[in-house]
Motif scaffolding. Structure first.
Motif, PDB file in Angstrom:
ATOM      1  N   GLN A   1       1.034  -1.077  -0.021  1.00 29.65           N
ATOM      2  CA  GLN A   1      -0.051   0.040  -0.183  1.00 29.65           C
ATOM      3  C   GLN A   1       0.811   1.376   0.010  1.00 29.65           C
ATOM      4  N   LEU A   2       2.059   1.364   0.682  1.00 28.98           N
ATOM      5  CA  LEU A   2       2.734   2.559   0.731  1.00 28.98           C
ATOM      6  C   LEU A   2       3.493   2.520  -0.556  1.00 28.98           C
ATOM      7  N   LEU A   3       3.878   1.491  -1.310  1.00 31.60           N
ATOM      8  CA  LEU A   3       4.591   1.784  -2.519  1.00 31.60           C
ATOM      9  C   LEU A   3       3.816   2.446  -3.412  1.00 31.60           C
ATOM     10  N   SER A   4       2.301   1.645  -3.722  1.00 34.23           N
ATOM     11  CA  SER A   4       1.373   1.907  -4.683  1.00 34.23           C
ATOM     12  C   SER A   4       0.610   3.291  -4.084  1.00 34.23           C
ATOM     13  N   GLY A   5       0.545   3.544  -3.163  1.00 36.30           N
ATOM     14  CA  GLY A   5      -0.244   4.760  -2.824  1.00 36.30           C
ATOM     15  C   GLY A   5       0.604   6.250  -2.457  1.00 36.30           C
ATOM     16  N   CYS A   6       1.970   5.837  -2.249  1.00 37.65           N
ATOM     17  CA  CYS A   6       2.797   7.054  -1.792  1.00 37.65           C
ATOM     18  C   CYS A   6       3.865   7.151  -2.640  1.00 37.65           C
ATOM     19  N   VAL A   7       4.928   6.001  -2.628  1.00 30.78           N
ATOM     20  CA  VAL A   7       6.297   6.126  -3.018  1.00 30.78           C
ATOM     21  C   VAL A   7       6.215   6.262  -4.639  1.00 30.78           C
ATOM     22  N   LEU A   8       5.308   5.360  -5.428  1.00 32.53           N
ATOM     23  CA  LEU A   8       5.114   5.499  -6.859  1.00 32.53           C
ATOM     24  C   LEU A   8       4.532   6.963  -7.333  1.00 32.53           C
ATOM     25  N   PRO A   9       3.484   7.282  -6.701  1.00 39.85           N
ATOM     26  CA  PRO A   9       3.051   8.590  -7.261  1.00 39.85           C
ATOM     27  C   PRO A   9       3.665  10.031  -7.083  1.00 39.85           C
ATOM     28  N   THR A  10       4.463   9.794  -5.878  1.00 41.27           N
ATOM     29  CA  THR A  10       5.592  10.757  -5.482  1.00 41.27           C
ATOM     30  C   THR A  10       6.557  10.891  -6.609  1.00 41.27           C
ATOM     31  N   ALA A  11       6.999   9.762  -6.665  1.00 45.97           N
ATOM     32  CA  ALA A  11       8.244   9.602  -7.887  1.00 45.97           C
ATOM     33  C   ALA A  11       7.815   9.927  -9.105  1.00 45.97           C
ATOM     34  N   GLN A  12       6.504   9.574  -9.603  1.00 42.98           N
ATOM     35  CA  GLN A  12       6.120   9.872 -10.859  1.00 42.98           C
ATOM     36  C   GLN A  12       5.862  11.392 -10.999  1.00 42.98           C
ATOM     37  N   GLN A  13       5.212  11.926  -9.977  1.00 44.89           N
ATOM     38  CA  GLN A  13       5.131  13.771  -9.732  1.00 44.89           C
ATOM     39  C   GLN A  13       6.446  14.498  -9.947  1.00 44.89           C
ATOM     40  N   GLY A  14       7.290  13.714  -9.346  1.00 41.77           N
ATOM     41  CA  GLY A  14       8.728  14.518  -9.162  1.00 41.77           C
ATOM     42  C   GLY A  14       9.402  14.165 -10.806  1.00 41.77           C
ATOM     43  N   PHE A  15       9.244  13.329 -11.204  1.00 44.32           N
ATOM     44  CA  PHE A  15       9.817  13.342 -12.634  1.00 44.32           C
ATOM     45  C   PHE A  15       9.139  13.883 -13.606  1.00 44.32           C
ATOM     46  N   GLU A  16       7.819  13.960 -13.367  1.00 42.79           N
ATOM     47  CA  GLU A  16       6.975  14.873 -14.505  1.00 42.79           C
ATOM     48  C   GLU A  16       7.538  16.413 -14.236  1.00 42.79           C
ATOM     49  N   GLN A  17       7.701  16.814 -13.102  1.00 40.79           N
ATOM     50  CA  GLN A  17       8.138  18.243 -12.911  1.00 40.79           C
ATOM     51  C   GLN A  17       9.664  18.555 -13.101  1.00 40.79           C
ATOM     52  N   VAL A  18      10.526  17.327 -13.117  1.00 38.36           N
ATOM     53  CA  VAL A  18      11.985  17.885 -13.268  1.00 38.36           C
ATOM     54  C   VAL A  18      12.730  17.477 -14.532  1.00 38.36           C
ATOM     55  N   TRP A  19      11.829  16.593 -15.365  1.00 35.91           N
ATOM     56  CA  TRP A  19      12.451  16.202 -16.797  1.00 35.91           C
ATOM     57  C   TRP A  19      12.561  17.280 -17.715  1.00 35.91           C
ATOM     58  N   THR A  20      11.698  18.167 -17.591  1.00 32.15           N
ATOM     59  CA  THR A  20      12.130  19.389 -18.593  1.00 32.15           C
ATOM     60  C   THR A  20      13.261  20.150 -18.056  1.00 32.15           C
ATOM     61  N   LEU A  21      13.383  20.152 -16.832  1.00 34.15           N
ATOM     62  CA  LEU A  21      14.724  21.034 -16.276  1.00 34.15           C
ATOM     63  C   LEU A  21      15.831  20.235 -16.774  1.00 34.15           C
ATOM     64  N   LEU A  22      15.879  18.940 -16.539  1.00 35.92           N
ATOM     65  CA  LEU A  22      17.108  18.168 -16.880  1.00 35.92           C
ATOM     66  C   LEU A  22      17.551  18.139 -18.339  1.00 35.92           C
ATOM     67  N   LEU A  23      16.458  18.283 -19.171  1.00 36.65           N
ATOM     68  CA  LEU A  23      16.435  18.203 -20.775  1.00 36.65           C
ATOM     69  C   LEU A  23      17.146  19.615 -21.029  1.00 36.65           C
ATOM     70  N   LEU A  24      16.510  20.829 -20.412  1.00 35.30           N
ATOM     71  CA  LEU A  24      16.999  21.853 -20.605  1.00 35.30           C
ATOM     72  C   LEU A  24      18.567  22.317 -20.409  1.00 35.30           C
ATOM     73  N   CYS A  25      18.821  21.778 -19.194  1.00 35.68           N
ATOM     74  CA  CYS A  25      20.205  21.693 -18.621  1.00 35.68           C
ATOM     75  C   CYS A  25      21.144  20.973 -19.625  1.00 35.68           C
ATOM     76  N   LEU A  26      20.857  19.786 -20.275  1.00 37.09           N
ATOM     77  CA  LEU A  26      21.618  19.183 -21.140  1.00 37.09           C
ATOM     78  C   LEU A  26      21.696  19.896 -22.196  1.00 37.09           C
ATOM     79  N   VAL A  27      20.641  20.484 -23.039  1.00 35.12           N
ATOM     80  CA  VAL A  27      20.910  21.369 -24.155  1.00 35.12           C
ATOM     81  C   VAL A  27      21.881  22.608 -24.098  1.00 35.12           C
ATOM     82  N   CYS A  28      21.604  23.267 -22.721  1.00 32.29           N
ATOM     83  CA  CYS A  28      22.600  24.531 -22.297  1.00 32.29           C
ATOM     84  C   CYS A  28      23.966  23.764 -22.391  1.00 32.29           C
TER      85      CYS A  28
END
Length: 189
Positions: free
Chosen positions: A12-39
């Motif tokens: 329950q902890l994995l499916s209700g907390c860890v995975l959604p938090t990791a997914q939301q974090g990745f959705e927020q940060v992937w754009t920044l990581l891509l822009l940093c790589l391009v720069c």
């Protein structure tokens, strides 16, 4: 209240907390990581210095828009105000102090009057990063560690560096210049 076995709890902890938090974090940060790589790739090319700074400004603006939409104008306004103070006080030996006072007034006005509370609190971290970078540059100018006021493009590139404009951390202007003028890519052919 239902009781869970240890295995059910971890599932329950994995499916209700860890995975959604990791997914939301990745959705927020992937754009920044891509822009940093391009720069970083652009910085390693043999481009003129102003083109590198402009690419940094453009990617920083995109990151600000991605996170704050049109509310990014308040961060941009602060950076323009900072450069104006630096330019007007270019012959002073108290640029860091004058810039600190100006930023404090701006932030207090924004906190109390200029912007609705929800929007202001959302972008407060980015405002503080801009403030710390500008004040640091002001004091570095006062101490002679930076010989002259940077050009507007250099200043805005430093302020809007995509790797730090949203979440930080703050770093010195010299560090930014060293990164921009880093080793060039050469063809192995």
């Amino acid at each position: 209240m239902a009781t869970f076995t240890r295995e059910e709890f971890y599932q329950q902890l994995l499916s209700g907390c860890v995975l959604p938090t990791a997914q939301q974090g990745f959705e927020q940060v992937w754009t920044l990581l891509l822009l940093c790589l391009v720069c970083r790739l652009l910085w390693r090319l043999a481009l003129p210095s102003y083109a590198k700074h402009l690419s940094t400004v453009a990617s920083g603006f995109y990151a600000l828009y991605h996170f704050f939409q049109l509310q990014m104008v308040w961060v941009v306004l602060l950076s323009l105000l900072c450069y104006l103070v630096l330019f007007l006080c270019r012959h002073s030996t108290q640029r860091g102090v004058l810039l600190s006072i100006t930023i404090l007034i701006y932030l207090l006005l924004g906190e109390m009057h200029m912007v609705d509370m929800v929007s202001w609190h959302k972008m407060r971290g980015a405002q503080m990063i801009v403030a710390m970078k500008a004040v640091s540059l002001g004091f570095d100018l006062d101490r002679g560690e930076v010989p002259a006021i940077p050009s507007p493009v250099e200043f805005m590139g430093y302020i809007y560096f995509v790797g730090t404009v949203i979440f930080g951390p703050w770093f010195r202007f010299r560090t930014y210049l060293q990164a921009v003028e880093s080793r060039r890519m050469v063809s192995a052919l």
